[in-house]
Design a protein around this motif. Sequence first.
Motif, short mmCIF file in Angstrom:
data_model
loop_
_atom_site.label_atom_id
_atom_site.label_comp_id
_atom_site.label_asym_id
_atom_site.label_seq_id
_atom_site.Cartn_x
_atom_site.Cartn_y
_atom_site.Cartn_z
N GLY A 159 40.82 -9.08 35.60
CA GLY A 159 41.57 -9.98 36.46
C GLY A 159 40.92 -10.20 37.81
O GLY A 159 41.17 -11.22 38.46
N LEU A 160 40.10 -9.25 38.24
CA LEU A 160 39.40 -9.43 39.51
C LEU A 160 38.48 -10.65 39.47
O LEU A 160 38.20 -11.26 40.51
N SER A 161 38.02 -11.00 38.27
CA SER A 161 37.19 -12.22 38.16
C SER A 161 38.00 -13.44 38.57
O SER A 161 37.48 -14.38 39.18
N ALA A 162 39.30 -13.42 38.26
CA ALA A 162 40.14 -14.54 38.64
C ALA A 162 40.49 -14.52 40.12
O ALA A 162 40.93 -15.54 40.66
N VAL A 163 40.30 -13.38 40.77
CA VAL A 163 40.45 -13.32 42.23
C VAL A 163 39.22 -13.88 42.91
O VAL A 163 39.30 -14.68 43.85
N VAL A 164 38.06 -13.48 42.43
CA VAL A 164 36.80 -13.77 43.11
C VAL A 164 36.24 -15.15 42.74
O VAL A 164 35.84 -15.92 43.61
N ILE A 165 36.22 -15.46 41.44
CA ILE A 165 35.48 -16.63 40.97
C ILE A 165 36.06 -17.96 41.47
O ILE A 165 35.29 -18.83 41.91
N PRO A 166 37.37 -18.19 41.43
CA PRO A 166 37.85 -19.49 41.91
C PRO A 166 37.51 -19.77 43.37
O PRO A 166 37.14 -20.89 43.73
N VAL A 167 37.62 -18.73 44.23
CA VAL A 167 37.29 -18.92 45.64
C VAL A 167 35.79 -19.10 45.81
O VAL A 167 35.33 -19.96 46.58
N ALA A 168 35.00 -18.30 45.08
CA ALA A 168 33.55 -18.44 45.15
C ALA A 168 33.11 -19.84 44.75
O ALA A 168 32.26 -20.47 45.41
N ILE A 169 33.71 -20.36 43.67
CA ILE A 169 33.37 -21.71 43.24
C ILE A 169 33.81 -22.73 44.29
O ILE A 169 33.11 -23.70 44.56
N GLY A 170 34.99 -22.50 44.89
CA GLY A 170 35.46 -23.40 45.94
C GLY A 170 34.45 -23.55 47.07
O GLY A 170 34.22 -24.65 47.58
N PHE A 171 33.83 -22.43 47.46
CA PHE A 171 32.79 -22.48 48.50
C PHE A 171 31.52 -23.14 47.97
O PHE A 171 30.89 -23.95 48.67
N LEU A 172 31.14 -22.82 46.74
CA LEU A 172 29.89 -23.34 46.19
C LEU A 172 29.91 -24.85 45.98
O LEU A 172 28.86 -25.50 46.01
N VAL A 173 31.10 -25.43 45.75
CA VAL A 173 31.17 -26.85 45.41
C VAL A 173 31.66 -27.71 46.57
O VAL A 173 32.03 -28.87 46.38
N GLN A 174 31.65 -27.17 47.78
CA GLN A 174 32.16 -27.93 48.92
C GLN A 174 31.45 -29.27 49.11
O GLN A 174 32.05 -30.25 49.56
N ASP A 175 30.16 -29.31 48.75
CA ASP A 175 29.42 -30.57 48.89
C ASP A 175 29.47 -31.41 47.62
O ASP A 175 28.74 -32.40 47.49
N GLY A 176 30.30 -30.99 46.64
CA GLY A 176 30.47 -31.77 45.41
C GLY A 176 29.49 -31.43 44.31
O GLY A 176 29.52 -32.04 43.25
N ASP A 177 28.64 -30.41 44.52
CA ASP A 177 27.63 -30.05 43.53
C ASP A 177 28.09 -28.80 42.77
O ASP A 177 28.23 -27.73 43.35
N PHE A 178 28.32 -28.95 41.47
CA PHE A 178 28.81 -27.83 40.66
C PHE A 178 27.68 -26.99 40.06
O PHE A 178 27.95 -25.99 39.38
N ARG A 179 26.43 -27.35 40.26
CA ARG A 179 25.34 -26.61 39.61
C ARG A 179 25.28 -25.14 40.01
O ARG A 179 25.10 -24.28 39.14
N PRO A 180 25.44 -24.79 41.30
CA PRO A 180 25.44 -23.36 41.64
C PRO A 180 26.57 -22.59 40.97
O PRO A 180 26.41 -21.41 40.62
N ALA A 181 27.72 -23.24 40.78
CA ALA A 181 28.85 -22.58 40.13
C ALA A 181 28.53 -22.24 38.68
O ALA A 181 28.85 -21.14 38.19
N LEU A 182 27.89 -23.16 37.96
CA LEU A 182 27.53 -22.89 36.58
C LEU A 182 26.46 -21.81 36.48
O LEU A 182 26.45 -21.00 35.54
N LEU A 183 25.55 -21.77 37.45
CA LEU A 183 24.56 -20.69 37.49
C LEU A 183 25.24 -19.33 37.67
O LEU A 183 24.86 -18.34 37.04
N LEU A 184 26.26 -19.29 38.51
CA LEU A 184 26.98 -18.04 38.77
C LEU A 184 27.64 -17.52 37.50
O LEU A 184 27.45 -16.35 37.13
N ILE A 185 28.42 -18.34 36.84
CA ILE A 185 29.15 -17.83 35.69
C ILE A 185 28.24 -17.57 34.49
O ILE A 185 28.49 -16.67 33.69
N GLY A 186 27.16 -18.35 34.36
CA GLY A 186 26.19 -18.08 33.30
C GLY A 186 25.49 -16.75 33.51
O GLY A 186 25.29 -15.97 32.56
N GLY A 187 25.11 -16.45 34.74
CA GLY A 187 24.47 -15.18 35.05
C GLY A 187 25.39 -13.99 34.80
O GLY A 187 24.97 -12.94 34.28
#
Length: 419
Positions: A360-388
């Motif tokens: 469940g900690l993934s659901a604490v961390v990942i949504p906020v992390a993605i929110g920061f990563l996609v602030q400029d509208g680019d989702f590519r860093p987010a997909l790199l994060l979850i794939g890694g």
Amino acid sequence: MNINNKFFVLALLFISVVINYMDRTNISVAAKFIADDLDLTSVQMGVIFSAFAWTYSAMQIPGGMIVDAVRVRILYPVILVAWSLATIVQGLVTSLAAMVGCRMAVGMFEAPSYPTNNKIVTHWFAERQRASAIAVYTSGQFIGLAFLMPILAVIQEWFGWRGLFIISGLIGIAWAAVWYFMYREPGEKDVGSELCADDNERQATPSWTNIRFALTNRKLWGIYIGQFCLGSTLIFFLTWFPTYLAEYRGLDNLKTGFWASIPFTAAFFGVLCSGFTSDWLVKRGYSNEFARKTPVIVGLLLSGTVIAANYVESMAAVTFFLSLAFFGNGLASINWVFVSLVAPRHMVGLVGGCFNFIGGLSAVVIPVAIGFLVQDGDFRPALLLIGGLALVGMCSYLFLVGRVEEIRVPGQEVETLSV
């Protein structure tokens, strides 16, 4: 139909999981409209997505201890009604703080649900059948959402995002009544379970010794880390995925609901394939290490292919790689079977709580992390994060879990507690 039949119990679990995930993910369907209506940024929406997991994770260990101590027939309807009421209230709020509070309430009351599901399967199904049973009820989170995503989008189109939450909550309250009147514990009347009533009725007394053991065992940490990494992929699909399709890929509301359903369908087939194949391998004489680990390891490896969606443009290609990744997530989703197989028998609820707490900690961390990563509208860093992270989870099962067998706690007697 005999209500004590274990396959009828499995059907009850399946529908319960569908409703559980409907109330987790309706927020993702409504996200764009909530953001517009309440004037929220992507980071604030990330906080809302994450809020569910703050209490969901925090309550996993206490929730697991409750599951070990309270009868399922009583516990499940209570938590169903509680999280459904919190879902209804979401349709009435007018501020960020109120929405966050409601999501926290939903997370708190859903926390005991998966340890409860695992306890039910452990008591009703023999070891050689558990991966299939877990695959069937877990598939509810995928096939339910595959069909529900378009339906939820239509409900929102007709009744708005507020109506979506209210209708979802009312469904959960109705199902709580069905559960209470239809479910029976093993040992009540004519039982279809392969386990004796005495074994089921023995409840573990919560203790700090048990908690310390559950949080320090290396084998258990192997499955905990794997659950965190598996959950990272899942939480992307449960939260940011419709926004990814709508904002980054430019789809409208109804098209988003349609395209979003395809990866969930792939995950459904993945989890069923995994569960039945795993049990079939056990029956053919293969070791637990091979039969149980292989689908999870292969699934996590396939989940890493989500990164490939960064390098294609057509919706068909994007959907293919997202579906392949979510198919892999489905393959790995029988990992609850490891809780059933390796946890000391009197600590299944507690270990399940720890397992789901770390996951469940993934659901604490990942949504906020993605929110920061996609602030400029680019989702590519987010997909790199979850794939890694998916690849990290694969390594955890390869190098930490070891032999798949029940962990013995030397010299520990099982105390009992009647509730």
